[in-house]
Motif scaffolding. Structure first.
Motif, PDB file in Angstrom:
ATOM      1  N   VAL A 291      27.406  66.065   2.128  1.00 50.71           N
ATOM      2  CA  VAL A 291      28.830  66.018   2.469  1.00 50.71           C
ATOM      3  C   VAL A 291      29.543  66.982   1.540  1.00 50.71           C
ATOM      4  CG1 VAL A 291      30.872  64.589   2.704  1.00 50.71           C
ATOM      5  CG2 VAL A 291      28.614  63.628   3.202  1.00 50.71           C
ATOM      6  N   LEU A 292      30.287  67.936   2.120  1.00 55.39           N
ATOM      7  CA  LEU A 292      30.897  69.012   1.353  1.00 55.39           C
ATOM      8  C   LEU A 292      32.415  68.968   1.461  1.00 55.39           C
ATOM      9  CD1 LEU A 292      28.424  70.249   3.389  1.00 55.39           C
ATOM     10  CD2 LEU A 292      28.541  72.059   1.681  1.00 55.39           C
ATOM     11  N   ALA A 293      33.074  69.434   0.400  1.00 53.40           N
ATOM     12  CA  ALA A 293      34.528  69.610   0.415  1.00 53.40           C
ATOM     13  C   ALA A 293      34.872  70.704  -0.588  1.00 53.40           C
ATOM     14  CB  ALA A 293      35.252  68.309   0.067  1.00 53.40           C
ATOM     15  N   GLY A 294      35.836  71.557  -0.208  1.00 50.48           N
ATOM     16  CA  GLY A 294      36.174  72.683  -1.059  1.00 50.48           C
ATOM     17  C   GLY A 294      37.658  72.771  -1.344  1.00 50.48           C
ATOM     18  N   ALA A 295      37.966  73.262  -2.553  1.00 48.80           N
ATOM     19  CA  ALA A 295      39.358  73.498  -2.960  1.00 48.80           C
ATOM     20  C   ALA A 295      39.491  74.972  -3.325  1.00 48.80           C
ATOM     21  CB  ALA A 295      39.731  72.609  -4.137  1.00 48.80           C
ATOM     22  N   GLY A 296      39.757  75.801  -2.322  1.00 47.80           N
ATOM     23  CA  GLY A 296      39.932  77.219  -2.557  1.00 47.80           C
ATOM     24  C   GLY A 296      38.685  77.954  -2.992  1.00 47.80           C
ATOM     25  N   HIS A 297      37.521  77.340  -2.839  1.00 53.44           N
ATOM     26  CA  HIS A 297      36.273  77.917  -3.342  1.00 53.44           C
ATOM     27  C   HIS A 297      35.441  78.501  -2.209  1.00 53.44           C
ATOM     28  CE1 HIS A 297      33.792  78.105  -7.023  1.00 53.44           C
ATOM     29  NE2 HIS A 297      32.779  78.177  -6.173  1.00 53.44           N
ATOM     30  N   LEU A 298      34.573  79.451  -2.566  1.00 52.12           N
ATOM     31  CA  LEU A 298      33.682  80.052  -1.570  1.00 52.12           C
ATOM     32  C   LEU A 298      32.650  79.036  -1.098  1.00 52.12           C
ATOM     33  CD1 LEU A 298      33.053  83.554  -3.198  1.00 52.12           C
ATOM     34  CD2 LEU A 298      34.656  82.966  -1.370  1.00 52.12           C
ATOM     35  N   PRO A 299      32.263  79.110   0.193  1.00 51.10           N
ATOM     36  CA  PRO A 299      31.294  78.147   0.729  1.00 51.10           C
ATOM     37  C   PRO A 299      29.895  78.433   0.201  1.00 51.10           C
ATOM     38  CG  PRO A 299      31.804  79.817   2.374  1.00 51.10           C
ATOM     39  CD  PRO A 299      32.732  80.061   1.224  1.00 51.10           C
ATOM     40  N   PRO A 300      29.008  77.440   0.255  1.00 52.44           N
ATOM     41  CA  PRO A 300      27.639  77.646  -0.219  1.00 52.44           C
ATOM     42  C   PRO A 300      26.766  78.290   0.861  1.00 52.44           C
ATOM     43  CG  PRO A 300      27.899  75.391   0.482  1.00 52.44           C
ATOM     44  CD  PRO A 300      29.247  76.045   0.659  1.00 52.44           C
ATOM     45  N   VAL A 301      25.575  78.661   0.438  1.00 53.86           N
ATOM     46  CA  VAL A 301      24.558  79.208   1.341  1.00 53.86           C
ATOM     47  C   VAL A 301      23.333  78.305   1.274  1.00 53.86           C
ATOM     48  CG1 VAL A 301      22.944  81.125   1.704  1.00 53.86           C
ATOM     49  CG2 VAL A 301      25.359  81.595   1.243  1.00 53.86           C
ATOM     50  N   VAL A 302      22.699  78.096   2.411  1.00 50.47           N
ATOM     51  CA  VAL A 302      21.454  77.332   2.462  1.00 50.47           C
ATOM     52  C   VAL A 302      20.331  78.263   2.916  1.00 50.47           C
ATOM     53  CG1 VAL A 302      20.195  75.495   3.647  1.00 50.47           C
ATOM     54  CG2 VAL A 302      22.534  75.091   2.859  1.00 50.47           C
ATOM     55  N   PHE A 303      19.265  78.314   2.124  1.00 53.06           N
ATOM     56  CA  PHE A 303      18.079  79.076   2.494  1.00 53.06           C
ATOM     57  C   PHE A 303      17.026  78.116   3.025  1.00 53.06           C
ATOM     58  CE2 PHE A 303      20.070  82.012  -0.479  1.00 53.06           C
ATOM     59  CZ  PHE A 303      19.945  83.209   0.218  1.00 53.06           C
ATOM     60  N   ALA A 304      16.554  78.397   4.225  1.00 48.84           N
ATOM     61  CA  ALA A 304      15.538  77.556   4.856  1.00 48.84           C
ATOM     62  C   ALA A 304      14.163  77.825   4.241  1.00 48.84           C
ATOM     63  CB  ALA A 304      15.507  77.819   6.363  1.00 48.84           C
ATOM     64  N   GLY A 305      13.206  77.022   4.638  1.00 47.31           N
ATOM     65  CA  GLY A 305      11.866  77.161   4.093  1.00 47.31           C
ATOM     66  C   GLY A 305      11.226  78.499   4.385  1.00 47.31           C
ATOM     67  N   ASP A 306      11.655  79.165   5.488  1.00 50.93           N
ATOM     68  CA  ASP A 306      11.081  80.469   5.808  1.00 50.93           C
ATOM     69  C   ASP A 306      11.771  81.618   5.075  1.00 50.93           C
ATOM     70  OD1 ASP A 306      13.515  80.576   7.062  1.00 50.93           O
ATOM     71  OD2 ASP A 306      12.728  80.948   9.082  1.00 50.93           O
ATOM     72  N   GLY A 307      12.749  81.295   4.220  1.00 48.63           N
ATOM     73  CA  GLY A 307      13.409  82.320   3.424  1.00 48.63           C
ATOM     74  C   GLY A 307      14.677  82.876   4.010  1.00 48.63           C
ATOM     75  N   THR A 308      15.070  82.475   5.209  1.00 43.87           N
ATOM     76  CA  THR A 308      16.300  82.973   5.818  1.00 43.87           C
ATOM     77  C   THR A 308      17.501  82.172   5.320  1.00 43.87           C
ATOM     78  OG1 THR A 308      15.994  81.513   7.731  1.00 43.87           O
ATOM     79  CG2 THR A 308      15.115  83.768   7.883  1.00 43.87           C
ATOM     80  N   GLY A 309      18.669  82.828   5.246  1.00 50.01           N
ATOM     81  CA  GLY A 309      19.858  82.187   4.713  1.00 50.01           C
ATOM     82  C   GLY A 309      20.910  81.908   5.765  1.00 50.01           C
ATOM     83  N   GLU A 310      21.750  80.923   5.476  1.00 50.93           N
ATOM     84  CA  GLU A 310      22.852  80.558   6.369  1.00 50.93           C
ATOM     85  C   GLU A 310      24.079  80.224   5.529  1.00 50.93           C
ATOM     86  OE1 GLU A 310      24.239  76.863   9.285  1.00 50.93           O
ATOM     87  OE2 GLU A 310      22.200  76.923   8.453  1.00 50.93           O
ATOM     88  N   LEU A 311      25.206  80.878   5.837  1.00 47.29           N
ATOM     89  CA  LEU A 311      26.468  80.582   5.173  1.00 47.29           C
ATOM     90  C   LEU A 311      27.096  79.369   5.849  1.00 47.29           C
ATOM     91  CD1 LEU A 311      28.575  81.584   3.045  1.00 47.29           C
ATOM     92  CD2 LEU A 311      29.658  82.822   4.940  1.00 47.29           C
ATOM     93  N   LEU A 312      27.358  78.316   5.082  1.00 49.00           N
ATOM     94  CA  LEU A 312      27.897  77.097   5.663  1.00 49.00           C
ATOM     95  C   LEU A 312      29.390  77.239   5.927  1.00 49.00           C
ATOM     96  CD1 LEU A 312      26.094  74.229   3.724  1.00 49.00           C
ATOM     97  CD2 LEU A 312      25.308  75.621   5.654  1.00 49.00           C
ATOM     98  N   ASN A 313      29.820  76.669   7.027  1.00 47.88           N
ATOM     99  CA  ASN A 313      31.229  76.702   7.417  1.00 47.88           C
ATOM    100  C   ASN A 313      31.850  75.355   7.088  1.00 47.88           C
ATOM    101  OD1 ASN A 313      33.651  77.473   8.547  1.00 47.88           O
ATOM    102  ND2 ASN A 313      33.052  76.886  10.624  1.00 47.88           N
TER     103      ASN A 313
END
Length: 406
Positions: A291-313
Motif C-alpha cells: 500500500v503506497l502513498a506519496g507527498a510530493g515525492h517521485l514514485p517507486p520502480v518495481v523490477f520483476a524477476g526477469d529484470g524488467t522494470g515498471e514505474l508505479l502509478n
C-alpha cells in the motif's frame, strides 16, 4: 624580465591591475587544491619564473615553531626547474613560518645567474596554512613586488581558511547524516532490504535525504524515503525531526495515507520545519501486497524477476508541512521475485532533462535476473552514474523474502 606582467619602464614590476587580478583569480572555489593552483599561477603571471605552494597539515596548530613543520607540496606553476635549488633552501620556509612575514634571498647556486627567492607565509586571522615560494632569475624583488606577492598570499590564506571551515562543517553534517541513516536496528525477517546514501560532490553541503523502516504488527513493514528541502545542517536536523515524528505516528499502525495526513498536520502546526517530500510503502509479505502513498515525492520502480522494470502509478499529494493534506493510497501486488526501489530525486534527475524522461530511464534499465537486493541496488547506482549525481541520493530496495519449506 622587463616585460613580465606589463611592468612599467621605471623598473617597478608590479603590473597595473595586479591586485584586481588577484581578487578575481584566487579563491574562485571552495576547493583547497584549486586555490593553491590559482595562487601559484597568479604570482608567475606577475612576479616570478616559478612558484610553489606548500601546505601545513589541516590539523596543524595555528602557529608553527618547529624545525620540521610537515609541509607538503600542493601546487606549482611556471618553469619548475628553478624550483629545484629553491627546495634546497628549505630552512627559508621554516624561518618564514616562524617569523610570519616575507623573506627574500639571492642564491647563486648555478655559479652564473643569481636566482632571487622569496618565501611568503600563508597567514590569515592569526592562522598559518603554509608557505608560498617564488623564484626568478635576474634582479632582486622590489618592495612593490614583495607587497603584491604578500597580498596574494594573504588573500589565498583567507580562502584556504574558508575552505577548511566549509569542509569541517560538511564533515560534521555527513557524520550526522550517516549516523541517522544507519541500517535498520531491528531485523525484518520477512523482507530483504538494502539501502544507500550518497552525498553530492564537494561543492555543496549535504541535504535532507533520508530513508526509514518501521516494523508493524502481523509481519508487515513500513518503508519510507523522504527529502527535506534545502541543504546543510538545518536540513539534516529537520530530517531527523521528520524521522522521529514518523516513527511515533507509524507506531499507531495507521495506513500510509493517514500517516502522511498526521505528519503534514503536525509539521504545519509546528511551523519551524522545512517542507519535505515523502513516500510511504506498507508491505504485507503474507498477502503479497504493498500500500503506497506519496507527498510530493517521485514514485517507486518495481523490477520483476526477469529484470524488467515498471514505474508505479500512484496519486501524489502536496509536500509535508503545507497543511493542505489530500493524500490517497494505492495498492499493488508484489510477487516473491519483485524488487521495490524507492529513491530521492538525486538518483534520476539530470540538468535540463524532463523528469518523466529521467524516470523512464530508470524504469527502462534491465537488471540481472535473480540478482540479490544488494547486487540490484549496486547495478542501479552504476547504470545511472549515481556517484556523480548533482544532488544527494538516498535509495531503499526491498523484496519479500522467500519462505523455504522446512
Amino acid at each position: 624580465m622587463a616585460g613580465r606582467g606589463g611592468a612599467d619602464p621605471a623598473g617597478d614590476r608590479t603590473p597595473s591591475g595586479a591586485m584586481e587580478d588577484a581578487v578575481e583569480s584566487i579563491g574562485t572555489t571552495l576547493d583547497e587544491q584549486t586555490t593553491c593552483t590559482e595562487l601559484a599561477a597568479f604570482v608567475c603571471r606577475h612576479f616570478c619564473d616559478a612558484a610553489a605552494v606548500d601546505l601545513l597539515p589541516a590539523d596543524a596548530p595555528a602557529t608553527r615553531q618547529t624545525p620540521d613543520p610537515g609541509l607538503s607540496r600542493a601546487a606549482t606553476a611556471g618553469h619548475t626547474e628553478p624550483l629545484t635549488p629553491a627546495r634546497g633552501a628549505r630552512p627559508l620556509a621554516v624561518q618564514v613560518l616562524d617569523e610570519g612575514h616575507p623573506i627574500t634571498a639571492s642564491l647563486d647556486l648555478s655559479g652564473r645567474v643569481p636566482r632571487q627567492v622569496m618565501t611568503v607565509p600563508l597567514l590569515a586571522h592569526g592562522r598559518l596554512y603554509g608557505v608560498l615560494l617564488t623564484v626568478r632569475r635576474g634582479p632582486a624583488f622590489t618592495d612593490a613586488e614583495t607587497t603584491g606577492t604578500h597580498y596574494a598570499a594573504r588573500l589565498a590564506a583567507v580562502h584556504l581558511g574558508h575552505s577548511r571551515e566549509h569542509n569541517a562543517v560538511r564533515s560534521s553534517v555527513l557524520d550526522l547524516q550517516r549516523a541517522l541513516l544507519t541500517e535498520p536496528g531491528r531485523p525484518h525477517p520477512n523482507l530483504d532490504l538494502a539501502t544507500r546514501y550518497l552525498p553530492a560532490g564537494d561543492s555543496t553541503l549535504v541535504g535532507g535525504d533520508w530513508f526509514e523502516t518501521v516494523r508493524l504488527h502481523f509481519g508487515r513493514t513500513l518503508l519510507v524515503v523522504g527529502d527535506v528541502m534545502g541543504h546543510g545542517l538545518e536540513a539534516a536536523v529537520d530530517m531527523n525531526a521528520y524521522r522521529s515524528m514518523l516513527r511515533y505516528v507509524a507506531s499507531t499502525d495507521l495506513p500510509p495515507h493517514r500517516v502522511l495526513r498526521r505528519l503534514d498536520a503536525a509539521v504545519a502546526e509546528d511551523g519551524t520545519r522545512r517542507p519535505a517530500t515523502c513516500l510511504l510503502v506498507q508491505v504485507d509479505p503474507a498477502r503479497g501486497t504493498a500500500v503506497l502513498a506519496g507527498a510530493g515525492h517521485l514514485p517507486p520502480v518495481v523490477f520483476a524477476g526477469d529484470g524488467t522494470g515498471e514505474l508505479l502509478n500512484l496519486p501524489v499529494g502536496p509536500p509535508l508541512g503545507t497543511g493542505v493534506g489530500g493524500y490517497e493510497p494505492a495498492t499493488r501486488s508484489l510477487a516473491p521475485d519483485d524488487t521495490l526501489v524507492m529513491f530521492t530525486d538525486g538518483l534520476v534527475e539530470r540538468r535540463g532533462e524532463d523528469i518523466d524522461a529521467s524516470l523512464a530511464r530508470l524504469a527502462g534499465l534491465r537488471m540481472p535476473p535473480g540478482a540479490a537486493v544488494d547486487e540490484l541496488l549496486d547495478e542501479v547506482l552504476l547504470k545511472l552514474d549515481a556517484r556523480h549525481a548533482e544532488d544527494d541520493v538516498a535509495v531503499l530496495v526491498a523484496r519479500i523474502r522467500r519462505r523455504h519449506p522446512t
